[in-house]
Write a protein that holds these residues in place. Structure first.
Motif, PDB file in Angstrom:
ATOM      1  N   LEU A 193       1.023  -1.232  -0.055  1.00 42.99           N
ATOM      2  CA  LEU A 193       0.112   0.108   0.015  1.00 42.99           C
ATOM      3  C   LEU A 193       0.862   1.127  -0.093  1.00 42.99           C
ATOM      4  N   VAL A 194       1.907   1.450   0.650  1.00 39.91           N
ATOM      5  CA  VAL A 194       3.014   2.330   0.627  1.00 39.91           C
ATOM      6  C   VAL A 194       3.551   2.766  -0.585  1.00 39.91           C
ATOM      7  N   LYS A 195       4.020   1.611  -1.300  1.00 42.41           N
ATOM      8  CA  LYS A 195       4.362   1.719  -2.687  1.00 42.41           C
ATOM      9  C   LYS A 195       3.253   2.240  -3.455  1.00 42.41           C
ATOM     10  N   ARG A 196       2.054   2.106  -3.545  1.00 45.02           N
ATOM     11  CA  ARG A 196       0.833   2.585  -4.301  1.00 45.02           C
ATOM     12  C   ARG A 196       0.628   3.954  -3.996  1.00 45.02           C
ATOM     13  N   VAL A 197       0.577   4.196  -2.816  1.00 43.77           N
ATOM     14  CA  VAL A 197       0.696   5.631  -2.447  1.00 43.77           C
ATOM     15  C   VAL A 197       1.543   6.463  -3.072  1.00 43.77           C
ATOM     16  N   LEU A 198       2.986   6.130  -3.188  1.00 41.94           N
ATOM     17  CA  LEU A 198       4.119   6.703  -3.310  1.00 41.94           C
ATOM     18  C   LEU A 198       3.953   6.948  -4.766  1.00 41.94           C
ATOM     19  N   GLU A 199       3.246   5.987  -5.643  1.00 40.07           N
ATOM     20  CA  GLU A 199       3.063   6.055  -6.993  1.00 40.07           C
ATOM     21  C   GLU A 199       2.221   7.396  -7.273  1.00 40.07           C
ATOM     22  N   PHE A 200       1.468   7.718  -6.551  1.00 40.19           N
ATOM     23  CA  PHE A 200       0.674   9.085  -6.838  1.00 40.19           C
ATOM     24  C   PHE A 200       1.676  10.250  -6.602  1.00 40.19           C
ATOM     25  N   PHE A 201       2.722  10.178  -6.223  1.00 41.67           N
ATOM     26  CA  PHE A 201       3.583  11.228  -5.773  1.00 41.67           C
ATOM     27  C   PHE A 201       4.948  11.173  -6.536  1.00 41.67           C
ATOM     28  N   LYS A 202       4.991  10.252  -7.746  1.00 46.43           N
ATOM     29  CA  LYS A 202       6.395   9.771  -8.247  1.00 46.43           C
ATOM     30  C   LYS A 202       7.228  11.023  -8.769  1.00 46.43           C
ATOM     31  N   ASP A 203       6.405  12.063  -9.169  1.00 43.71           N
ATOM     32  CA  ASP A 203       7.402  13.322  -9.569  1.00 43.71           C
ATOM     33  C   ASP A 203       7.844  13.973  -8.243  1.00 43.71           C
ATOM     34  N   ASP A 204       6.936  14.316  -7.354  1.00 44.80           N
ATOM     35  CA  ASP A 204       7.615  14.813  -6.272  1.00 44.80           C
ATOM     36  C   ASP A 204       8.760  13.970  -5.543  1.00 44.80           C
ATOM     37  N   CYS A 205       8.549  12.480  -5.637  1.00 43.79           N
ATOM     38  CA  CYS A 205       9.777  11.655  -5.104  1.00 43.79           C
ATOM     39  C   CYS A 205      10.931  11.803  -5.750  1.00 43.79           C
ATOM     40  N   VAL A 206      10.736  12.178  -7.071  1.00 48.28           N
ATOM     41  CA  VAL A 206      12.131  12.343  -8.083  1.00 48.28           C
ATOM     42  C   VAL A 206      12.451  13.703  -7.609  1.00 48.28           C
ATOM     43  N   ARG A 207      12.033  14.727  -7.461  1.00 50.66           N
ATOM     44  CA  ARG A 207      12.586  15.978  -7.318  1.00 50.66           C
ATOM     45  C   ARG A 207      12.681  16.341  -5.654  1.00 50.66           C
ATOM     46  N   ILE A 208      11.950  15.672  -4.782  1.00 48.42           N
ATOM     47  CA  ILE A 208      12.187  15.985  -3.400  1.00 48.42           C
ATOM     48  C   ILE A 208      12.318  14.575  -2.600  1.00 48.42           C
ATOM     49  N   PRO A 209      13.494  13.856  -3.050  1.00 54.12           N
ATOM     50  CA  PRO A 209      13.447  12.515  -2.486  1.00 54.12           C
ATOM     51  C   PRO A 209      13.335  12.417  -0.933  1.00 54.12           C
ATOM     52  N   ASP A 210      13.638  13.349  -0.196  1.00 50.11           N
ATOM     53  CA  ASP A 210      13.493  13.283   1.093  1.00 50.11           C
ATOM     54  C   ASP A 210      12.043  13.171   1.735  1.00 50.11           C
ATOM     55  N   ALA A 211      11.274  13.863   0.682  1.00 53.50           N
ATOM     56  CA  ALA A 211       9.797  13.921   1.199  1.00 53.50           C
ATOM     57  C   ALA A 211       9.113  12.420   1.135  1.00 53.50           C
ATOM     58  N   CYS A 212       9.662  11.438   0.287  1.00 53.40           N
ATOM     59  CA  CYS A 212       9.333  10.368   0.023  1.00 53.40           C
ATOM     60  C   CYS A 212      10.333   9.222   0.774  1.00 53.40           C
ATOM     61  N   ASP A 213      11.166   9.587   1.788  1.00 48.07           N
ATOM     62  CA  ASP A 213      11.639   8.594   2.370  1.00 48.07           C
ATOM     63  C   ASP A 213      10.724   7.724   3.299  1.00 48.07           C
ATOM     64  N   ILE A 214      10.648   6.430   3.122  1.00 46.89           N
ATOM     65  CA  ILE A 214       9.778   5.762   3.932  1.00 46.89           C
ATOM     66  C   ILE A 214      10.232   4.638   4.486  1.00 46.89           C
ATOM     67  N   THR A 215      11.740   4.959   4.950  1.00 53.21           N
ATOM     68  CA  THR A 215      12.574   4.147   5.670  1.00 53.21           C
ATOM     69  C   THR A 215      11.857   3.750   7.106  1.00 53.21           C
ATOM     70  N   GLU A 216      11.504   4.705   7.801  1.00 53.19           N
ATOM     71  CA  GLU A 216      11.094   4.581   9.200  1.00 53.19           C
ATOM     72  C   GLU A 216       9.745   3.735   9.251  1.00 53.19           C
ATOM     73  N   LEU A 217       8.931   4.187   8.149  1.00 56.42           N
ATOM     74  CA  LEU A 217       7.497   3.746   8.132  1.00 56.42           C
ATOM     75  C   LEU A 217       7.414   2.345   7.800  1.00 56.42           C
ATOM     76  N   LEU A 218       8.380   1.829   6.998  1.00 59.17           N
ATOM     77  CA  LEU A 218       8.718   0.343   6.428  1.00 59.17           C
ATOM     78  C   LEU A 218       9.246  -0.368   7.650  1.00 59.17           C
ATOM     79  N   GLU A 219      10.011   0.163   8.358  1.00 57.79           N
ATOM     80  CA  GLU A 219      10.592  -0.498   9.663  1.00 57.79           C
ATOM     81  C   GLU A 219       9.440  -0.559  10.682  1.00 57.79           C
ATOM     82  N   ALA A 220       8.586   0.357  10.905  1.00 61.60           N
ATOM     83  CA  ALA A 220       7.400   0.167  11.691  1.00 61.60           C
ATOM     84  C   ALA A 220       6.283  -0.759  11.391  1.00 61.60           C
ATOM     85  N   ILE A 221       5.961  -0.926  10.181  1.00 62.01           N
ATOM     86  CA  ILE A 221       5.120  -1.812   9.826  1.00 62.01           C
ATOM     87  C   ILE A 221       5.421  -3.071   9.489  1.00 62.01           C
TER      88      ILE A 221
END
Length: 155
Positions: free
Chosen positions: A127-155
């Motif tokens: 689900l995390v990856k599906r949501v990130l797909e909505f913001f793929k351009d943001d993630c390319v331009r602002i990678p820190d905004a899409c850093d999901i490391t902590e979330l993936l560790e928590a789930i």
């Protein structure tokens, strides 16, 4: 951003509509694409619904187009600072200048999405990856905004 928007603009508004989705609500925009609170209030069903929507309303839209990154090439910093008001107040005090207080109270608008995010994604890393797909351009331009490391560790 997506989770906060979902909690505020979908869950909260669906609970408060009493069957009628008024035009000023964000979810009203999505009615044209078949949105209904009954079918799409659940997190996974909302994500699936959004995957079929051709253009997002502002609360769920990518942020980089709003910053006109392509129009203004000198825009090489885009960030969010959750403590900006406090820092500005401290800086104003150090400089001995007046710092007007914010009139807008946003604390009533908080959804506590950070604490609820882990619950929503628990055991569902795809689900995390599906949501990130909505913001793929943001993630390319602002990678820190899409850093999901902590979330993936928590789930």
């Amino acid at each position: 951003r997506f989770v906060s928007g979902y909690l505020d603009k979908v869950v909260r508004d669906c609970e408060n509509t009493k069957g009628e989705i008024k035009p000023h609500l964000a979810i009203h925009y999505y009615k044209q694409f078949g949105f209904s609170c009954e079918k799409h209030k659940g997190f996974e069903s909302f994500i699936t619904f959004m995957e079929s929507v051709p253009k997002f309303e502002g609360h769920f839209a990518q942020q980089t187009p709003l910053c006109s990154v392509d129009k203004f090439p000198y825009t090489d910093f885009i960030g969010a600072d959750e403590n900006f008001s406090l820092k500005l107040e401290m800086l104003s005090a150090k400089l001995g200048v007046h710092n007007p207080k914010q009139k807008k109270k946003t604390s009533l608008h908080k959804t506590k999405s950070k604490t609820k995010m882990v619950k929503l994604f628990k055991g569902k890393p795809l689900l995390v990856k599906r949501v990130l797909e909505f913001f793929k351009d943001d993630c390319v331009r602002i990678p820190d905004a899409c850093d999901i490391t902590e979330l993936l560790e928590a789930i």
